[in-house]
Enzyme design. Sequence first.
Site, PDB file in Angstrom:
ATOM      1  N   LYS A 149       0.841  -1.204   0.000  1.00  0.00           N
ATOM      2  CA  LYS A 149       0.000   0.000   0.000  1.00  0.00           C
ATOM      3  C   LYS A 149       0.875   1.253   0.000  1.00  0.00           C
ATOM      4  O   LYS A 149       1.522   1.561   0.991  1.00  0.00           O
ATOM      5  CB  LYS A 149      -0.916   0.032   1.232  1.00  0.00           C
ATOM      6  CG  LYS A 149      -2.033   1.054   1.047  1.00  0.00           C
ATOM      7  CD  LYS A 149      -2.607   1.586   2.336  1.00  0.00           C
ATOM      8  CE  LYS A 149      -1.749   2.629   2.969  1.00  0.00           C
ATOM      9  NZ  LYS A 149      -1.630   3.884   2.219  1.00  0.00           N
ATOM     10  N   CYS A 180      14.428  10.156   5.329  1.00  0.00           N
ATOM     11  CA  CYS A 180      14.397   9.810   6.763  1.00  0.00           C
ATOM     12  C   CYS A 180      15.758  10.049   7.383  1.00  0.00           C
ATOM     13  O   CYS A 180      15.871  10.555   8.489  1.00  0.00           O
ATOM     14  CB  CYS A 180      13.930   8.370   6.952  1.00  0.00           C
ATOM     15  SG  CYS A 180      14.922   7.171   6.058  1.00  0.00           S
ATOM     16  N   GLU A 203      11.425  16.382  13.711  1.00  0.00           N
ATOM     17  CA  GLU A 203      11.856  16.121  12.339  1.00  0.00           C
ATOM     18  C   GLU A 203      11.181  17.128  11.404  1.00  0.00           C
ATOM     19  O   GLU A 203       9.960  17.120  11.269  1.00  0.00           O
ATOM     20  CB  GLU A 203      11.436  14.695  11.970  1.00  0.00           C
ATOM     21  CG  GLU A 203      11.877  14.269  10.611  1.00  0.00           C
ATOM     22  CD  GLU A 203      11.344  12.887  10.213  1.00  0.00           C
ATOM     23  OE1 GLU A 203      10.215  12.535  10.576  1.00  0.00           O
ATOM     24  OE2 GLU A 203      12.081  12.175   9.515  1.00  0.00           O
ATOM     25  N   GLU A 257      10.116   1.200  10.228  1.00  0.00           N
ATOM     26  CA  GLU A 257      11.207   2.126   9.895  1.00  0.00           C
ATOM     27  C   GLU A 257      10.605   3.522   9.965  1.00  0.00           C
ATOM     28  O   GLU A 257       9.802   3.897   9.114  1.00  0.00           O
ATOM     29  CB  GLU A 257      11.752   1.826   8.508  1.00  0.00           C
ATOM     30  CG  GLU A 257      12.369   0.441   8.428  1.00  0.00           C
ATOM     31  CD  GLU A 257      12.773   0.095   7.007  1.00  0.00           C
ATOM     32  OE1 GLU A 257      13.301   0.963   6.299  1.00  0.00           O
ATOM     33  OE2 GLU A 257      12.540  -1.052   6.612  1.00  0.00           O
TER      34      GLU A 257
HETATM   35  P1  NAD Z   1       2.860   8.650   7.333  1.00  0.00           P
HETATM   36  O1  NAD Z   1       3.151   7.977   8.611  1.00  0.00           O
HETATM   37  O2  NAD Z   1       1.871   9.739   7.285  1.00  0.00           O
HETATM   38  O3  NAD Z   1       2.340   7.580   6.250  1.00  0.00           O
HETATM   39  C1  NAD Z   1       3.086   6.429   5.910  1.00  0.00           C
HETATM   40  C2  NAD Z   1       2.128   5.403   5.273  1.00  0.00           C
HETATM   41  O4  NAD Z   1       1.184   4.946   6.254  1.00  0.00           O
HETATM   42  C3  NAD Z   1       1.304   5.942   4.119  1.00  0.00           C
HETATM   43  O5  NAD Z   1       1.132   4.902   3.160  1.00  0.00           O
HETATM   44  C4  NAD Z   1      -0.030   6.253   4.786  1.00  0.00           C
HETATM   45  O6  NAD Z   1      -1.110   6.276   3.884  1.00  0.00           O
HETATM   46  C5  NAD Z   1      -0.148   5.095   5.749  1.00  0.00           C
HETATM   47  N1  NAD Z   1      -1.030   5.295   6.917  1.00  0.00           N
HETATM   48  C6  NAD Z   1      -1.506   6.442   7.433  1.00  0.00           C
HETATM   49  N2  NAD Z   1      -2.234   6.196   8.544  1.00  0.00           N
HETATM   50  C7  NAD Z   1      -2.200   4.851   8.740  1.00  0.00           C
HETATM   51  C8  NAD Z   1      -2.722   3.980   9.740  1.00  0.00           C
HETATM   52  N3  NAD Z   1      -3.434   4.441  10.768  1.00  0.00           N
HETATM   53  N4  NAD Z   1      -2.459   2.661   9.640  1.00  0.00           N
HETATM   54  C9  NAD Z   1      -1.719   2.160   8.616  1.00  0.00           C
HETATM   55  N5  NAD Z   1      -1.186   2.948   7.641  1.00  0.00           N
HETATM   56  C10 NAD Z   1      -1.415   4.277   7.707  1.00  0.00           C
HETATM   57  O7  NAD Z   1       4.288   9.114   6.765  1.00  0.00           O
HETATM   58  P2  NAD Z   1       4.567  10.035   5.510  1.00  0.00           P
HETATM   59  O8  NAD Z   1       4.203  11.432   5.847  1.00  0.00           O
HETATM   60  O9  NAD Z   1       3.974   9.389   4.297  1.00  0.00           O
HETATM   61  O10 NAD Z   1       6.174   9.891   5.383  1.00  0.00           O
HETATM   62  C11 NAD Z   1       7.092  10.682   6.058  1.00  0.00           C
HETATM   63  C12 NAD Z   1       7.668   9.951   7.255  1.00  0.00           C
HETATM   64  O11 NAD Z   1       8.258   8.716   6.877  1.00  0.00           O
HETATM   65  C13 NAD Z   1       8.771  10.745   7.918  1.00  0.00           C
HETATM   66  O12 NAD Z   1       8.599  10.714   9.305  1.00  0.00           O
HETATM   67  C14 NAD Z   1      10.035   9.977   7.532  1.00  0.00           C
HETATM   68  O13 NAD Z   1      11.119  10.132   8.401  1.00  0.00           O
HETATM   69  C15 NAD Z   1       9.534   8.582   7.517  1.00  0.00           C
HETATM   70  N6  NAD Z   1      10.430   7.720   6.750  1.00  0.00           N
HETATM   71  C16 NAD Z   1      11.210   6.796   7.410  1.00  0.00           C
HETATM   72  C17 NAD Z   1      12.103   5.995   6.701  1.00  0.00           C
HETATM   73  C18 NAD Z   1      12.977   4.967   7.386  1.00  0.00           C
HETATM   74  O14 NAD Z   1      13.494   4.093   6.698  1.00  0.00           O
HETATM   75  N7  NAD Z   1      13.187   5.037   8.682  1.00  0.00           N
HETATM   76  C19 NAD Z   1      12.214   6.145   5.319  1.00  0.00           C
HETATM   77  C20 NAD Z   1      11.420   7.100   4.695  1.00  0.00           C
HETATM   78  C21 NAD Z   1      10.535   7.886   5.418  1.00  0.00           C
END
Ligand code: NAD
Length: 467
Positions: free
Chosen positions: A165, A272, A369, A238
């Site tokens: 997803k 990230c 962040e 992650e």
């Molecule tokens: P987000 O947490 O808003 O969303 C991530 C994913 O989860 C999306 O597909 C979203 O639709 C889905 N989602 C949202 N609510 C959900 C729920 N309740 N249950 C299950 N899935 C749900 O993150 P974002 O804004 O898309 O991405 C940015 C974040 O990702 C930043 O904090 C960044 O640091 C982190 N990130 C971490 C890594 C790593 O490897 N550690 C890599 C890339 C990004």
Amino acid sequence: MPTTEPDRVPGRRDARFAVVNPATGEPFDQAPDQQPDELDAVVDRSHRAWRDWRADPAARTTALRGAADAVETAGEELARLLTREQGKPLTESYAEIARTAARLRYFADLAPRTRRITDGRPVHSEVRWRPLGPVAAIVPWNFPLQLAAAKFAPALAAGNTVVLKPSPFTPLATRLLGSVLATALPEDVLTVVTGREPLGARLASHPRIRHVTFTGSVPTGRAVARAAGASLARVTLELGGNDAAVLLDDIDVDRIADRLFWAAFRNCGQVCMAVKRVYAPARLHAEVVEALAQRAKSVAVGPGLDPDTRLGPVNNAPQLARVEQITEQALADGARAAAGGQRLDGPGYFFAPTILTDVPPDSAVVTEEQFGPVLPVLPYRSLDEAVDAANGTGFGLGGSVWGTDLDRAEAVADRLECGTAWINHHAELSLAQPFAGIKNSGVGVAGGPWGLYGNLRPFVVHRPREE
Ligand code: NAD
């Protein structure tokens, strides 16, 4: 912070949501808004496909190598679509596609090792490795394809099937990737579902999902862990980072400035493990601020499809609002913008590359962040003070130390509390290394053989040597 989602397209009978080009701020296409009640059928098909997929490791290797070839063949089309919906410069999209194919190829050839345990007793035990079942992979919008591949390549190589997803901000390149992979993989081995919440939440809590592997923000990661608790599925998270770069007093500022700048600003800071805070010795602080500010003022900002662009827009409107708010807060707290500091006029989600100085250490841009093109540079007086500050947030993804004396830099790097510490660069990863954040930055290990074993369970056969 999790991002607020796009709106549903009104007036349509089949549910769809709009996908916006961040370089224009205008919708350019739509994606299916799949509903949670569709997941039972999807996961059931994934579960059925698992029976054959798990049975034949050699067939998996061939299929995954074919999948890597297919990604490369479709590279141009994938890259252009990725840039349109994500915003990154086309060259970065090509690199993302290349990493997607490379991950598939790396894991295609990786197999778990069976181990015989002999401990002096008249029995021997053999530890074999078995796949878990259908895996849910949930990914964010910053690297939609390569982060998806970081999940599905090891999961598939281990003999699991995957329901993937993407974020509703970047569904299209992932859907295209799904159809490209379908030319090389058996039916239902990898399924892409797109939609807005609660689709992800429902997928994470689905009783037939045996591993939820999630990349995204800390609050959503917590929600995912809670949801997966319903079926006690394995969870790999992650999550966000707030990586510090600690500069030592023997650095040559000119020599490192380009590398340091791009370690913070690549993908418009939406990485990230980007450098999100710089700690410079007080004596060199002004010189470091000036070197970074010069680069921030002169870098070519523009639409990712423009060949001259080095820095694209922020991916989406809620994230742009977040970057704006955290920057305004820092300025209100007493910080000064040595470069940038505000949105750029005109269409699209552009924010001027920003270097902040005189930032109070408790300002949100330091403690949280920012995930955007904004970098605070803080002075330190003693190395202990710098290391304590670097370790002083709730995150623990990565960190780096920059110095001319490599042994001394490595000794300081050894004191960083995080998953990966780099010397004189930042965020470079080998496919063969483990990747794991500590504290709020994650749970579980991805990457290399560790990523493969993260998708397997031990199965022990215990028998007497002779009867
Ligand atoms: P987000 O947490 O808003 O969303 C991530 C994913 O989860 C999306 O597909 C979203 O639709 C889905 N989602 C949202 N609510 C959900 C729920 N309740 N249950 C299950 N899935 C749900 O993150 P974002 O804004 O898309 O991405 C940015 C974040 O990702 C930043 O904090 C960044 O640091 C982190 N990130 C971490 C890594 C790593 O490897 N550690 C890599 C890339 C990004």
